[in-house]
Design a protein around this motif. Structure first.
Motif, mmCIF file in Angstrom:
data_model
loop_
_atom_site.group_PDB
_atom_site.id
_atom_site.type_symbol
_atom_site.label_atom_id
_atom_site.label_comp_id
_atom_site.label_asym_id
_atom_site.label_seq_id
_atom_site.Cartn_x
_atom_site.Cartn_y
_atom_site.Cartn_z
ATOM 1 N N LEU A 45 34.478 -33.384 45.253
ATOM 2 C CA LEU A 45 33.181 -32.760 45.474
ATOM 3 C C LEU A 45 32.065 -33.767 45.256
ATOM 4 C CD1 LEU A 45 33.778 -29.412 43.556
ATOM 5 C CD2 LEU A 45 33.723 -29.705 46.040
ATOM 6 N N SER A 46 30.938 -33.545 45.894
ATOM 7 C CA SER A 46 29.804 -34.450 45.722
ATOM 8 C C SER A 46 29.317 -34.470 44.280
ATOM 9 C CB SER A 46 28.666 -34.047 46.653
ATOM 10 O OG SER A 46 28.198 -32.741 46.337
ATOM 11 N N TYR A 47 29.567 -33.380 43.558
ATOM 12 C CA TYR A 47 29.108 -33.271 42.172
ATOM 13 C C TYR A 47 30.263 -33.342 41.173
ATOM 14 C CZ TYR A 47 30.111 -28.413 43.551
ATOM 15 O OH TYR A 47 30.691 -27.280 44.053
ATOM 16 N N SER A 48 31.399 -33.881 41.587
ATOM 17 C CA SER A 48 32.532 -34.004 40.669
ATOM 18 C C SER A 48 32.152 -34.789 39.420
ATOM 19 C CB SER A 48 33.714 -34.687 41.367
ATOM 20 O OG SER A 48 34.337 -33.830 42.288
ATOM 21 N N VAL A 346 34.743 -40.508 54.666
ATOM 22 C CA VAL A 346 33.944 -41.703 54.396
ATOM 23 C C VAL A 346 34.801 -42.795 53.786
ATOM 24 C CG1 VAL A 346 31.988 -42.609 53.080
ATOM 25 C CG2 VAL A 346 31.850 -40.337 54.132
ATOM 26 N N LYS A 347 35.594 -42.410 52.789
ATOM 27 C CA LYS A 347 36.446 -43.389 52.130
ATOM 28 C C LYS A 347 37.550 -42.674 51.369
ATOM 29 C CE LYS A 347 36.154 -47.861 49.839
ATOM 30 N NZ LYS A 347 35.266 -48.886 49.257
ATOM 31 N N LYS A 348 38.688 -43.349 51.263
ATOM 32 C CA LYS A 348 39.825 -42.838 50.499
ATOM 33 C C LYS A 348 40.033 -43.732 49.280
ATOM 34 C CE LYS A 348 42.305 -43.028 54.341
ATOM 35 N NZ LYS A 348 43.412 -42.899 55.315
ATOM 36 N N ALA A 355 35.753 -43.642 39.126
ATOM 37 C CA ALA A 355 34.306 -43.795 38.919
ATOM 38 C C ALA A 355 33.608 -44.139 40.231
ATOM 39 C CB ALA A 355 34.034 -44.870 37.868
ATOM 40 N N GLU A 356 34.190 -45.079 40.965
ATOM 41 C CA GLU A 356 33.630 -45.452 42.263
ATOM 42 C C GLU A 356 33.715 -44.285 43.246
ATOM 43 O OE1 GLU A 356 34.404 -48.707 45.861
ATOM 44 O OE2 GLU A 356 35.455 -48.913 43.945
ATOM 45 N N ALA A 357 34.817 -43.539 43.178
ATOM 46 C CA ALA A 357 35.012 -42.409 44.077
ATOM 47 C C ALA A 357 33.966 -41.322 43.836
ATOM 48 C CB ALA A 357 36.417 -41.836 43.893
ATOM 49 N N CYS A 360 30.596 -42.533 45.151
ATOM 50 C CA CYS A 360 30.547 -42.489 46.609
ATOM 51 C C CYS A 360 30.376 -41.053 47.106
ATOM 52 C CB CYS A 360 31.812 -43.109 47.188
ATOM 53 S SG CYS A 360 31.874 -43.137 48.994
ATOM 54 N N ALA A 361 31.104 -40.124 46.508
ATOM 55 C CA ALA A 361 31.014 -38.726 46.918
ATOM 56 C C ALA A 361 29.608 -38.173 46.704
ATOM 57 C CB ALA A 361 32.034 -37.888 46.157
ATOM 58 N N ALA A 362 28.958 -38.582 45.616
ATOM 59 C CA ALA A 362 27.602 -38.121 45.334
ATOM 60 C C ALA A 362 26.607 -38.660 46.351
ATOM 61 C CB ALA A 362 27.194 -38.543 43.925
#
Length: 375
Positions: A45-48, A346-348, A355-357, A360-362
């Protein structure tokens, strides 16, 4: 399929606000009423990040394995399984319901629900979620997908999707649950607001797939225009949220009175004008569905509510039948996934890159964008 290993890797959270870590843990085993799923991809999620650092203040028991909706293969099932078999491709639904009281619900790896009783769902058997190589879930939360149809080549009658494309179903499903709860039908006109985020844009796509026309509202006209390009402009109009109620109502009026208003406002939309504007732009006997969270109390124009016989409904998530229906829509080709619908992964990331994931999601939470973990 190979036998389940003794141990597996999982992303682990000791406590809210502490850094996550990848651990080697005993692989869960199937018992009666459960399935063990070998996770292929899991949605982020964008807010994970804000859930696990405490910014969102979601109630969640720790320690635990976080997670979100996922796609995977059945690795083992309990002795009472009647439909699922080892090797089946499944959608893992994280919306857990109490078996003895289905009104009590929680989100695996995300939120323990809204009552003391619903919190029990995440305290024991279902504490760990899907950010792991293997996850144990209730049998009823694993939905078999037609792998040949969805992932098969178009030359052989398949739809040609990649596994990660199937995660688009999870955002579409939330929107479908809300739209279906207010009886959206072909020919209806639906205001979707705000339509520029992941869930709002999914609602636009689903409403169009259901045969409705859509008025998409948002603050960013460039993004709204992009949504028109993604989903086609024939039945899709756009209106800018300006925080000037008169301007918004006039703009909506030029699109014609709507049958329904679908709101999925994020917390940052608290105090926005669009909610009253949307309600006042409904025709007689119109319906409104609220699925947003964290926006606090909102003003309701009671006089219009009475005079127009309006119906307002709140909805958290979706019903089980909604899941089968939306899978059916996808497998039939009515509801497009992946690049065919403008969706892009966008990216896997691997679990170690959490942390990077999350970052990126945000940053990439726009229409049709998703970031995923792959195992």
């Amino acid at each position: 399929m190979a036998s389940i290993p003794i141990n597996h890797r999982a992303l682990f959270l000791d406590d809210i606000g502490r850094p996550l870590k990848v651990e080697t843990r005993p692989t869960p085993q199937a018992t009666a009423g459960t399935a063990v799923v070998k996770i292929l991809v899991a949605k982020i999620l964008s807010y994970s990040g804000d859930i696990y650092n405490g910014k969102r203040n979601y109630p969640l028991p720790t320690p635990m394995v976080p997670g979100c909706a996922a796609i995977g293969h059945i690795a083992a099932v309990g002795s009472d399984a009647t439909k699922l078999s080892v090797g089946d491709l499944v959608l893992v639904d994280i919306y857990l319901r109490g078996r003895d009281d289905p009104t009590q619900a929680a989100l695996s790896g995300i939120h323990e629900g809204h009552t003391e009783m619903s919190s029990q769902l995440l305290l024991g058997e279902w504490r760990d979620s899907t950010f792991a190589e293997y996850a144990k879930m209730p049998l009823e939360n694993c939905y078999r997908l037609d792998q040949r149809r969805l992932l098969g080549s178009t030359s052989e009658g398949g739809l040609g999707y990649e596994v990660e494309d199937l995660l688009a179903l999870t955002g579409q499903l939330v929107a479908f649950g809300g739209l279906r709860s207010i009886g959206i039908e072909p020919g209806d006109k639906v205001i979707v607001s705000p339509a520029t985020g992941a869930f709002g844009s999914a609602a636009v796509q689903v409403a169009l797939a259901l045969g409705a026309s859509v008025i998409a509202m948002g603050r960013n006209m460039e993004v709204l225009k992009n949504i028109q390009e993604m989903f086609g402009a024939a039945r899709l109009q756009v209106v800018k949220i300006t925080n000037n109620q008169r301007q918004e109502i006039d703009a909506l009026a030029r699109c014609g009175l709507a049958d329904a208003f679908f709101d999925i406002s994020p917390p940052m939309a608290a105090g926005s004008s669009h909610i009253v504007s949307g309600i006042l732009s409904l025709k007689h006997s119109g319906r409104a569905c609220f699925m947003g969270s964290g926006i606090g109390d909102v003003p309701i124009p009671a006089a219009a509510l009475m005079a127009k016989n309006l119906t307002i409904k709140g909805k958290w998530m979706y019903e089980r039948d909604d899941i089968w229906k939306i899978i059916q829509m996808a497998e039939s080709g009515v509801l497009k996934l992946g690049k065919q619908a403008g969706w892009v992964t966008v990216k896997k990331y691997k679990l170690e890159q959490w942390a990077e994931a999350f970052s990126c999601a945000a940053q990439r939470a726009g229409p049709g964008e998703q970031v995923v973990f792959t195992m």
